[in-house]
Design an enzyme around this catalytic site. Structure first.
Site, PDB file in Angstrom:
ATOM      1  N   LYS B 137      41.318  23.789  25.119  1.00 56.84           N
ATOM      2  CA  LYS B 137      42.467  22.940  25.391  1.00 56.84           C
ATOM      3  C   LYS B 137      42.065  21.504  25.144  1.00 56.84           C
ATOM      4  O   LYS B 137      40.883  21.249  24.980  1.00 56.84           O
ATOM      5  CB  LYS B 137      42.979  23.157  26.821  1.00 56.84           C
ATOM      6  CG  LYS B 137      41.884  22.971  27.865  1.00 56.84           C
ATOM      7  CD  LYS B 137      42.191  23.094  29.330  1.00 56.84           C
ATOM      8  CE  LYS B 137      43.406  23.634  29.886  1.00 56.84           C
ATOM      9  NZ  LYS B 137      43.476  23.710  31.344  1.00 56.84           N
ATOM     10  N   HIS B 253      47.978  36.431  32.465  1.00 62.16           N
ATOM     11  CA  HIS B 253      48.279  35.084  32.957  1.00 62.16           C
ATOM     12  C   HIS B 253      49.588  35.102  33.771  1.00 62.16           C
ATOM     13  O   HIS B 253      50.540  35.782  33.384  1.00 62.16           O
ATOM     14  CB  HIS B 253      48.402  34.113  31.772  1.00 62.16           C
ATOM     15  CG  HIS B 253      48.534  32.692  32.192  1.00 62.16           C
ATOM     16  ND1 HIS B 253      49.738  32.141  32.578  1.00 62.16           N
ATOM     17  CD2 HIS B 253      47.610  31.713  32.321  1.00 62.16           C
ATOM     18  CE1 HIS B 253      49.538  30.873  32.921  1.00 62.16           C
ATOM     19  NE2 HIS B 253      48.264  30.588  32.759  1.00 62.16           N
TER      20      HIS B 253
END
Lengths: 364, 364
Positions: B137, B253
């Site tokens: 990220k 997730h």
């Protein structure tokens, strides 16, 4: 990279100061999910971060925040779009997604319902009056008995006959057998009445079978499909709506989605979830529990669904609100006043005992 | 028709009398959804109706109800199973699904995770210590830079490197390009370290592309997949877990699922949703926000996820709890005490600056 942005309106619990902090947090949490101060890349700071457009007090303990995101972050895919607008913050208490204001490229990418209000009316050959829907039920009947009910409902003047949402592929009424018999029964009734009643088959099913079930249903003569996006995923519904080889109207059922709407502080509003999002995801009609029935939606919440189903969203067609439960003959007038004529009344099987009076009533 | 039944435990708000009424209502609402008194068919009354097995006071304003359902009503399909246990009642306030007690035929039908704890350890070649996971990220970096991070993390000793969950198929980092470069980077690092670090590609994507993306990821050398069932549907994850041609471990997730767990009164418990249901649906590890971080889960809620991930469920393998956020070197000892060694620590990229100390720490 497009600079185009779209807006999402959230209710945020807390004082103005707290809400302002939370709004800024949403801008980061929903995009880079990374300590803001560590990001030096100006492209990311200027274009990827969400932006608080405005924030104002809504009531004593709530603020309304308008936050915008770059369309590129959505990847122009519904799955990532939903993640972007509410994925991680669904886990944070005190944030409720209230409404969406899509921008041109999103309004172009998402086709929405294939039929919408006018398309469904055209299929049914009904110009102005509210539509009538009912379900074959209860779960546990065999396919032959369900088909018998479907025939009677169609003869009695119902416009759309759907499987009850729990009737899927049980051994006491396997999918193919039921759909074949029910579709045939409704066709037989249509030949008698000269009408275009639609049988909508429930295709909530395993991810590797749902497309095949949609095609089977069409092949057997079903005129519509019942889909619960809470169970199979919003994008599965979208994918079916977009499929030219399926080409059937979709009734959207709220199963498993209730938790999103039952808190005023968390989740997603009735307007956005059952109006705007269901519509973006290809529903032609959104089923929901009417106020005054055995569920707890208020009159205002029901009306907000009807509004979300029709609010201007580019070329995405308006869809039918389909309130169910708590419907009886003596409420028709009240319901018509509330919803107007652009509505599908989902009525219980019991009402069928009134024969065609109800339809005459609605046509007048 | 099998007579076999399985049980679901619900918390119901209200006095004993109110809860008892609500429990009886659940038995009807979740099955026949029809006025009970109008059903005369004894097969339906005796076998299709849910049954209240027990009801007792939990605290002043809550009761615990144990309700059982006939397995046949589930159709032995996950989609209808979820509908049966919580579909319509998700719309009714004051009902929370706490836990599941599956019966033999369901435990046989649902295969659960393909790898589970021991399978994932085998892939990684790590016998006893907790596993370490981190994400590439932030969203907005191009594929080359993300791959650069992946390489460094793998060299630094991370076991599983996943895409951040918002990184899907954006134009600034298209799916295929990113997955190819990241998988290659991790392979290169593995050649250097002699380890078996896994790159888990985010495949949250349109319903008509997700299987293809899973296969592409595998083809490019990804060693795992990141899936958000709240976005793509629980059964889509199950379908991928069951696919022999994909054959990769799945990190699950919680995106968009948060609303289910943030109220004590409504929705689904952390234990059932992130433990039992994720596991039934094929997750090998469940990601969730650790207590003490930027989300609001309590220590007890986090621990309950770890319990649901490991509770005996026939042959369905135990899976890893994967707490993320709020993790820092000085919390390692506390976290180990709480979760034990059967855990994946999802740590922020910042921690990587500590080099391999953390891994040595965990191994000791």
């Amino acid at each position: 990279m497009l600079k185009e942005r779209f807006s999402v309106i959230y209710s945020i619990s807390g004082s103005r100061g707290e809400a302002s902090k939370k709004a800024k947090d949403i801008c980061i949490e929903q995009t880079v999910e990374f300590p803001e101060e560590l990001i030096t890349d100006s492209l990311i700071r200027n274009h990827i971060f969400g932006r608080v457009e405005s924030l104002h007090k809504k009531d004593k303990n709530t603020c309304t925040a308008r936050i915008n995101y770059n369309v590129e972050v959505s990847g122009f895919e519904l799955v990532q779009f939903l993640n972007l607008i509410f994925g991680n913050i669904s886990i944070k208490p005190g944030i409720r997604l209230e409404s969406l204001e899509l921008s041109p490229s999103l309004l172009k990418i998402f086709k929405g319902p294939r039929f919408g209000r006018s398309g469904l009316r055209r299929l049914l050959g009904i110009k102005k009056r509210p539509l009538l829907c009912t379900a074959v039920k209860p779960l546990g009947l065999d396919s032959k008995r369900l088909a018998g009910l479907a025939y009677q409902f169609a003869i009695g003047g119902i416009d759309i006959i759907k499987d009850d949402h729990g009737i899927t592929n049980q051994r006491f009424s396997p999918f193919e057998e039921r759909v074949r018999l029910c579709a045939k029964a409704v066709q037989k009734a249509n030949e008698k009445t000269g009408k275009n009643c639609i049988y909508a088959a429930s295709i909530n099913s395993p991810a590797d079978e749902i497309i095949e079930r949609a095609r089977l249903a069409k092949g057997y003569g079903a005129g519509g499909l019942l889909i619960s996006p809470g169970l199979v995923g919003f994008d599965t519904m979208r994918r079916i709506a977009d499929d030219d080889t399926i080409n059937l109207p979709i009734l959207c059922h709220p199963g498993l989605l209730g938790t999103y709407v039952i808190s005023k502080k968390n989740g997603i509003s009735h307007y956005a979830l059952f109006g705007q999002i269901a519509r973006m995801a290809g529903a032609d009609a959104m089923i929901f529990p009417n106020y005054g029935g055995r569920f707890s939606f208020t009159k205002e919440e029901c009306l907000s669904i009807a509004k979300g189903a029709a609010v201007r969203m580019g070329k995405i067609k308006p869809i039918f609100p389909c309130p169910g439960g708590g419907m009886s003959l003596n409420r028709v007038e009240e319901m018509l006043r509330l919803y107007g004529r652009e509505v599908i009344f989902l009525i219980g099987g019991g009402l069928f005992t009134h024969g065609t009076n109800l339809i005459e009533n609605l046509s007048s």
